[in-house]
Design an enzyme around this catalytic site. Structure first.
Site, PDB file in Angstrom:
ATOM      1  N   ARG A 156      -0.357  -9.013  13.175  1.00 50.13           N
ATOM      2  CA  ARG A 156      -1.006  -8.001  12.331  1.00 50.13           C
ATOM      3  C   ARG A 156      -1.790  -8.658  11.198  1.00 50.13           C
ATOM      4  O   ARG A 156      -2.851  -8.177  10.789  1.00 50.13           O
ATOM      5  CB  ARG A 156       0.038  -7.030  11.765  1.00 50.13           C
ATOM      6  CG  ARG A 156       0.559  -6.065  12.829  1.00 50.13           C
ATOM      7  CD  ARG A 156       1.899  -5.476  12.467  1.00 50.13           C
ATOM      8  NE  ARG A 156       1.906  -4.772  11.205  1.00 50.13           N
ATOM      9  CZ  ARG A 156       2.989  -4.592  10.464  1.00 50.13           C
ATOM     10  NH1 ARG A 156       4.156  -5.068  10.851  1.00 50.13           N
ATOM     11  NH2 ARG A 156       2.902  -3.935   9.343  1.00 50.13           N
ATOM     12  N   ARG A 183      10.869  -0.777  11.054  1.00 51.74           N
ATOM     13  CA  ARG A 183       9.756  -0.487  11.961  1.00 51.74           C
ATOM     14  C   ARG A 183       9.740  -1.486  13.119  1.00 51.74           C
ATOM     15  O   ARG A 183       9.953  -2.672  12.898  1.00 51.74           O
ATOM     16  CB  ARG A 183       8.424  -0.557  11.189  1.00 51.74           C
ATOM     17  CG  ARG A 183       8.058   0.781  10.586  1.00 51.74           C
ATOM     18  CD  ARG A 183       6.867   0.734   9.669  1.00 51.74           C
ATOM     19  NE  ARG A 183       5.720  -0.049  10.100  1.00 51.74           N
ATOM     20  CZ  ARG A 183       4.612  -0.189   9.375  1.00 51.74           C
ATOM     21  NH1 ARG A 183       4.517   0.436   8.191  1.00 51.74           N
ATOM     22  NH2 ARG A 183       3.604  -0.896   9.798  1.00 51.74           N
ATOM     23  N   LYS A 210       0.835  -1.212   0.000  1.00 53.36           N
ATOM     24  CA  LYS A 210       0.000   0.000   0.000  1.00 53.36           C
ATOM     25  C   LYS A 210       0.870   1.264   0.000  1.00 53.36           C
ATOM     26  O   LYS A 210       0.638   2.191  -0.773  1.00 53.36           O
ATOM     27  CB  LYS A 210      -0.933   0.020   1.230  1.00 53.36           C
ATOM     28  CG  LYS A 210      -1.845  -1.182   1.334  1.00 53.36           C
ATOM     29  CD  LYS A 210      -2.755  -1.114   2.545  1.00 53.36           C
ATOM     30  CE  LYS A 210      -2.044  -1.127   3.873  1.00 53.36           C
ATOM     31  NZ  LYS A 210      -1.329  -2.382   4.212  1.00 53.36           N
ATOM     32  N   ARG A 213     -10.192   0.537   8.190  1.00 55.22           N
ATOM     33  CA  ARG A 213      -9.701  -0.803   8.474  1.00 55.22           C
ATOM     34  C   ARG A 213     -10.728  -1.632   9.230  1.00 55.22           C
ATOM     35  O   ARG A 213     -10.460  -2.795   9.554  1.00 55.22           O
ATOM     36  CB  ARG A 213      -8.486  -0.665   9.378  1.00 55.22           C
ATOM     37  CG  ARG A 213      -7.180  -1.144   8.816  1.00 55.22           C
ATOM     38  CD  ARG A 213      -6.186  -0.864   9.918  1.00 55.22           C
ATOM     39  NE  ARG A 213      -4.938  -1.511   9.765  1.00 55.22           N
ATOM     40  CZ  ARG A 213      -3.903  -0.982   9.124  1.00 55.22           C
ATOM     41  NH1 ARG A 213      -4.003   0.146   8.493  1.00 55.22           N
ATOM     42  NH2 ARG A 213      -2.771  -1.622   9.107  1.00 55.22           N
ATOM     43  N   ARG A 231      11.900  -5.166   5.279  1.00 56.28           N
ATOM     44  CA  ARG A 231      11.609  -3.769   4.906  1.00 56.28           C
ATOM     45  C   ARG A 231      12.515  -2.778   5.646  1.00 56.28           C
ATOM     46  O   ARG A 231      12.756  -2.899   6.837  1.00 56.28           O
ATOM     47  CB  ARG A 231      10.144  -3.455   5.234  1.00 56.28           C
ATOM     48  CG  ARG A 231       9.815  -1.968   5.081  1.00 56.28           C
ATOM     49  CD  ARG A 231       8.348  -1.700   5.067  1.00 56.28           C
ATOM     50  NE  ARG A 231       7.661  -2.146   6.272  1.00 56.28           N
ATOM     51  CZ  ARG A 231       6.338  -2.119   6.407  1.00 56.28           C
ATOM     52  NH1 ARG A 231       5.578  -1.679   5.420  1.00 56.28           N
ATOM     53  NH2 ARG A 231       5.776  -2.543   7.517  1.00 56.28           N
TER      54      ARG A 231
HETATM   55  P1  AP5 Z   1       4.822  -1.582   1.888  1.00 54.92           P
HETATM   56  O1  AP5 Z   1       4.484  -0.824   0.663  1.00 54.92           O
HETATM   57  O2  AP5 Z   1       5.547  -0.878   2.991  1.00 54.92           O
HETATM   58  O3  AP5 Z   1       3.512  -2.361   2.434  1.00 54.92           O
HETATM   59  P2  AP5 Z   1       2.217  -1.816   3.184  1.00 54.92           P
HETATM   60  O4  AP5 Z   1       1.036  -2.464   2.546  1.00 54.92           O
HETATM   61  O5  AP5 Z   1       2.230  -0.324   3.251  1.00 54.92           O
HETATM   62  O6  AP5 Z   1       2.457  -2.492   4.592  1.00 54.92           O
HETATM   63  P3  AP5 Z   1       2.335  -1.885   6.056  1.00 54.92           P
HETATM   64  O7  AP5 Z   1       3.115  -2.803   6.974  1.00 54.92           O
HETATM   65  O8  AP5 Z   1       2.668  -0.443   6.093  1.00 54.92           O
HETATM   66  O9  AP5 Z   1       0.819  -2.099   6.311  1.00 54.92           O
HETATM   67  P4  AP5 Z   1       0.090  -2.079   7.629  1.00 54.92           P
HETATM   68  O10 AP5 Z   1      -1.293  -1.995   7.155  1.00 54.92           O
HETATM   69  O11 AP5 Z   1       0.385  -3.225   8.542  1.00 54.92           O
HETATM   70  O12 AP5 Z   1       0.736  -0.840   8.426  1.00 54.92           O
HETATM   71  P5  AP5 Z   1       0.216   0.604   8.756  1.00 54.92           P
HETATM   72  O13 AP5 Z   1       1.374   1.502   8.807  1.00 54.92           O
HETATM   73  O14 AP5 Z   1      -0.948   0.965   7.903  1.00 54.92           O
HETATM   74  O15 AP5 Z   1       5.697  -2.859   1.419  1.00 54.92           O
HETATM   75  C1  AP5 Z   1       6.189  -3.802   2.349  1.00 54.92           C
HETATM   76  C2  AP5 Z   1       7.562  -4.326   1.881  1.00 54.92           C
HETATM   77  O16 AP5 Z   1       7.389  -5.038   0.669  1.00 54.92           O
HETATM   78  C3  AP5 Z   1       8.583  -3.207   1.566  1.00 54.92           C
HETATM   79  O17 AP5 Z   1       9.852  -3.620   1.971  1.00 54.92           O
HETATM   80  C4  AP5 Z   1       8.525  -3.072   0.028  1.00 54.92           C
HETATM   81  O18 AP5 Z   1       9.768  -2.649  -0.531  1.00 54.92           O
HETATM   82  C5  AP5 Z   1       8.169  -4.489  -0.398  1.00 54.92           C
HETATM   83  N1  AP5 Z   1       7.331  -4.531  -1.602  1.00 54.92           N
HETATM   84  C6  AP5 Z   1       6.253  -3.727  -1.891  1.00 54.92           C
HETATM   85  N2  AP5 Z   1       5.720  -4.068  -3.083  1.00 54.92           N
HETATM   86  C7  AP5 Z   1       6.466  -5.100  -3.563  1.00 54.92           C
HETATM   87  C8  AP5 Z   1       6.414  -5.901  -4.752  1.00 54.92           C
HETATM   88  N3  AP5 Z   1       5.479  -5.710  -5.699  1.00 54.92           N
HETATM   89  N4  AP5 Z   1       7.330  -6.879  -4.902  1.00 54.92           N
HETATM   90  C9  AP5 Z   1       8.290  -7.116  -3.940  1.00 54.92           C
HETATM   91  N5  AP5 Z   1       8.395  -6.385  -2.807  1.00 54.92           N
HETATM   92  C10 AP5 Z   1       7.493  -5.401  -2.612  1.00 54.92           C
HETATM   93  O19 AP5 Z   1      -0.349   0.391  10.250  1.00 54.92           O
HETATM   94  C11 AP5 Z   1       0.532   0.112  11.300  1.00 54.92           C
HETATM   95  C12 AP5 Z   1      -0.258  -0.033  12.597  1.00 54.92           C
HETATM   96  O20 AP5 Z   1      -0.930   1.213  12.897  1.00 54.92           O
HETATM   97  C13 AP5 Z   1      -1.389  -1.065  12.583  1.00 54.92           C
HETATM   98  O21 AP5 Z   1      -0.904  -2.352  12.891  1.00 54.92           O
HETATM   99  C14 AP5 Z   1      -2.340  -0.509  13.645  1.00 54.92           C
HETATM  100  O22 AP5 Z   1      -1.881  -0.803  14.940  1.00 54.92           O
HETATM  101  C15 AP5 Z   1      -2.226   0.995  13.430  1.00 54.92           C
HETATM  102  N6  AP5 Z   1      -3.239   1.499  12.470  1.00 54.92           N
HETATM  103  C16 AP5 Z   1      -2.987   2.066  11.235  1.00 54.92           C
HETATM  104  N7  AP5 Z   1      -4.138   2.406  10.627  1.00 54.92           N
HETATM  105  C17 AP5 Z   1      -5.140   2.049  11.484  1.00 54.92           C
HETATM  106  C18 AP5 Z   1      -6.555   2.105  11.410  1.00 54.92           C
HETATM  107  N8  AP5 Z   1      -7.176   2.597  10.329  1.00 54.92           N
HETATM  108  N9  AP5 Z   1      -7.263   1.638  12.455  1.00 54.92           N
HETATM  109  C19 AP5 Z   1      -6.650   1.148  13.569  1.00 54.92           C
HETATM  110  N10 AP5 Z   1      -5.317   1.031  13.700  1.00 54.92           N
HETATM  111  C20 AP5 Z   1      -4.570   1.487  12.676  1.00 54.92           C
HETATM  112 MG    MG Z   2       2.346   1.091   4.809  1.00 51.19          MG
END
Ligand code: AP5
Ligand code: MG
Length: 214
Positions: free
Chosen positions: A172, A161, A13, A89, A128
């Site tokens: 997660r 992270r 994402k 979410r 990552r």
């Molecule tokens: P990346 O693009 O970083 O993936 P992502 O989908 O953004 O993953 P996140 O870990 O950020 O998602 P998340 O939903 O768990 O975290 P968030 O910050 O939203 O890619 C990942 C890796 O893969 C990278 O190394 C990249 O280089 C590689 N990659 C990407 N595409 C690729 C491809 N095509 N091929 C190969 N490699 C690839 O949330 C974190 C925490 O915050 C949550 O756990 C929760 O506690 C809280 N939170 C956030 N939003 C909410 C909400 N709405 N409600 C409640 N709690 C929330």
């Molecule tokens: Mg992300």
């Protein structure tokens, strides 16, 4: 335009949002990035969020997230179009977003679900690395920086992270299936959902996402 990117942790994402916001000239709002900024600044929200994000790998309570996002969406730079990453979410978050947009005579235009298998996700998260200054996302195998530990774009230091340990990543993922998957049905029922295979090159995933928006 209001576009939502949905996907499990590590689906890509953030990677795709960085590219799409440039291509589409849209504001990117990531709930995770906003929370991490609050943690860094030591705000009340940041202190509460740490427990959920890092210690438990669970979701931060809906009321706190809805407040944070509706406040961000009310800022002038969000008027012309937003790419939402990581929000909503849960179904209550999706309903709150609909209500907030409705008040402004707006609605969600597209929901793009980036689908990736679990074993691929865990490998992505544990490798990552992110730039401390510009936030660019790398992967030690799939998208490595030219010099290990250093950002190609601005020379910033790269960090991992605290919620990217294998143990928290698995938690997660379980949270995604239990609490976030219902929003996929929520948007499918409203005719807004499109699915993209996220297990392809970054460029091909971008192309497929752009095709969905045509
Ligand atoms: P990346 O693009 O970083 O993936 P992502 O989908 O953004 O993953 P996140 O870990 O950020 O998602 P998340 O939903 O768990 O975290 P968030 O910050 O939203 O890619 C990942 C890796 O893969 C990278 O190394 C990249 O280089 C590689 N990659 C990407 N595409 C690729 C491809 N095509 N091929 C190969 N490699 C690839 O949330 C974190 C925490 O915050 C949550 O756990 C929760 O506690 C809280 N939170 C956030 N939003 C909410 C909400 N709405 N409600 C409640 N709690 C929330
Ligand atoms: Mg992300």
């Amino acid at each position: 335009m209001i576009i939502i990117l949905v996907g499990a942790p590590g689906a890509g994402k953030g990677t795709q949002s960085d590219i799409l916001r440039e291509r589409l000239g849209m504001l990117h709002i990531s709930s995770g990035d906003l929370l991490r900024d609050n943690v860094k600044r030591g705000t009340e929200l940041g202190k509460i969020a740490t427990k959920y994000m890092v210690d438990e790998g669970s979701l931060v309570p809906d009321d706190l997230i809805i407040d944070m996002i509706t406040h961000r969406l009310a800022m002038p730079d969000a008027e012309s179009g937003v790419l939402l990453d990581g929000f909503p979410r849960t179904v209550p978050q999706a309903e709150a977003l609909d209500d907030a947009l409705d008040l402004k005579g707006k609605m969600v235009n597209a929901v793009l679900y980036i689908k990736v298998e679990d074993d691929v996700l865990i490998n992505r998260l544990s490798g990552r690395w992110i730039c401390k200054t510009c936030g660019h996302i790398y992967h030690e195998k799939f998208a490595p920086p030219k010099v290990p530990g250093v950002c190609d774009i601005d020379g910033g230091e790269l960090y991992q992270r605290p919620d990217d340990t294998r143990e928290t990543a698995v938690k997660r993922l379980v949270v995604f299936y239990n609490q976030t998957r219902p929003i996929i049905e929520y948007y499918r029922e409203r005719g807004l959902l499109q699915e993209v295979n996220g297990d392809q090159t970054v460029e091909k995933v971008t192309q497929d996402l752009l095709d969905c928006l045509r």
